[in-house]
Design a protein around this motif. Structure first.
Motif, PDB file in Angstrom:
ATOM      1  N   VAL A  11     -46.970 142.091  -9.557  1.00 16.34           N
ATOM      2  CA  VAL A  11     -46.056 141.062 -10.041  1.00 16.34           C
ATOM      3  C   VAL A  11     -44.764 141.702 -10.559  1.00 16.34           C
ATOM      4  N   ALA A  12     -43.630 141.141 -10.138  1.00 17.99           N
ATOM      5  CA  ALA A  12     -42.348 141.586 -10.679  1.00 17.99           C
ATOM      6  C   ALA A  12     -42.175 140.932 -12.045  1.00 17.99           C
ATOM      7  N   THR A  13     -42.035 141.742 -13.082  1.00  8.99           N
ATOM      8  CA  THR A  13     -41.907 141.203 -14.434  1.00  8.99           C
ATOM      9  C   THR A  13     -40.568 141.578 -15.040  1.00  8.99           C
ATOM     10  N   MET A  14     -40.196 140.815 -16.077  1.00  6.74           N
ATOM     11  CA  MET A  14     -38.977 141.140 -16.813  1.00  6.74           C
ATOM     12  C   MET A  14     -39.203 140.891 -18.297  1.00  6.74           C
ATOM     13  N   LEU A  15     -38.483 141.646 -19.100  1.00  5.91           N
ATOM     14  CA  LEU A  15     -38.558 141.519 -20.550  1.00  5.91           C
ATOM     15  C   LEU A  15     -37.872 140.230 -21.001  1.00  5.91           C
ATOM     16  N   SER A  16     -38.116 139.846 -22.245  1.00  2.00           N
ATOM     17  CA  SER A  16     -37.565 138.611 -22.805  1.00  2.00           C
ATOM     18  C   SER A  16     -36.047 138.522 -22.656  1.00  2.00           C
ATOM     19  N   THR A  17     -35.347 139.618 -22.914  1.00  3.11           N
ATOM     20  CA  THR A  17     -33.882 139.564 -22.850  1.00  3.11           C
ATOM     21  C   THR A  17     -33.401 139.255 -21.440  1.00  3.11           C
ATOM     22  N   LYS A  18     -34.008 139.887 -20.461  1.00  2.35           N
ATOM     23  CA  LYS A  18     -33.615 139.637 -19.073  1.00  2.35           C
ATOM     24  C   LYS A  18     -34.070 138.247 -18.630  1.00  2.35           C
ATOM     25  N   ALA A  19     -35.258 137.832 -19.069  1.00  2.00           N
ATOM     26  CA  ALA A  19     -35.775 136.507 -18.723  1.00  2.00           C
ATOM     27  C   ALA A  19     -34.869 135.416 -19.291  1.00  2.00           C
ATOM     28  N   LEU A  45     -47.364 142.404 -25.037  1.00  2.00           N
ATOM     29  CA  LEU A  45     -47.854 143.738 -25.366  1.00  2.00           C
ATOM     30  C   LEU A  45     -48.196 143.831 -26.844  1.00  2.00           C
ATOM     31  N   GLU A  46     -48.918 144.862 -27.223  1.00  2.00           N
ATOM     32  CA  GLU A  46     -49.354 145.030 -28.611  1.00  2.00           C
ATOM     33  C   GLU A  46     -48.201 145.010 -29.603  1.00  2.00           C
ATOM     34  N   ASP A  47     -47.051 145.531 -29.195  1.00  2.00           N
ATOM     35  CA  ASP A  47     -45.907 145.571 -30.114  1.00  2.00           C
ATOM     36  C   ASP A  47     -45.078 144.287 -30.071  1.00  2.00           C
TER      37      ASP A  47
END
Length: 71
Positions: A11-19, A45-47
């Motif tokens: 799956v191609a994923t992106m972080l919150s900022t990019k999303a 993720l855990e963090d």
């Protein structure tokens, strides 16, 4: 519909900022959508880092667009 993902490589994923940028909203609004259960991250993720899939974001935009047309 249930989707089984064998690895995150599938799956191609992106972080919150990019999303958020992809959706044209702020990161704060993205967090609000998560808390409301309207757009739940694919993985947290855990963090606390949230990952979203492009397909998931496209589906959200499509559903939102359909709601606007129907109203």
């Amino acid at each position: 519909m249930n989707i089984t993902i064998s690895t995150m490589d599938d799956v191609a994923t992106m972080l919150s900022t990019k999303a958020a940028k992809y959706l044209g909203i702020s990161v704060q609004m993205l967090r609000k959508l998560h808390k409301q259960g309207k757009l739940v991250p694919l993985l947290v993720l855990e963090d606390g880092i949230r990952l979203y899939s492009k397909t998931q974001l496209d589906n959200y935009m499509r559903e939102k667009s359909n709601r606007l047309v129907d109203s």
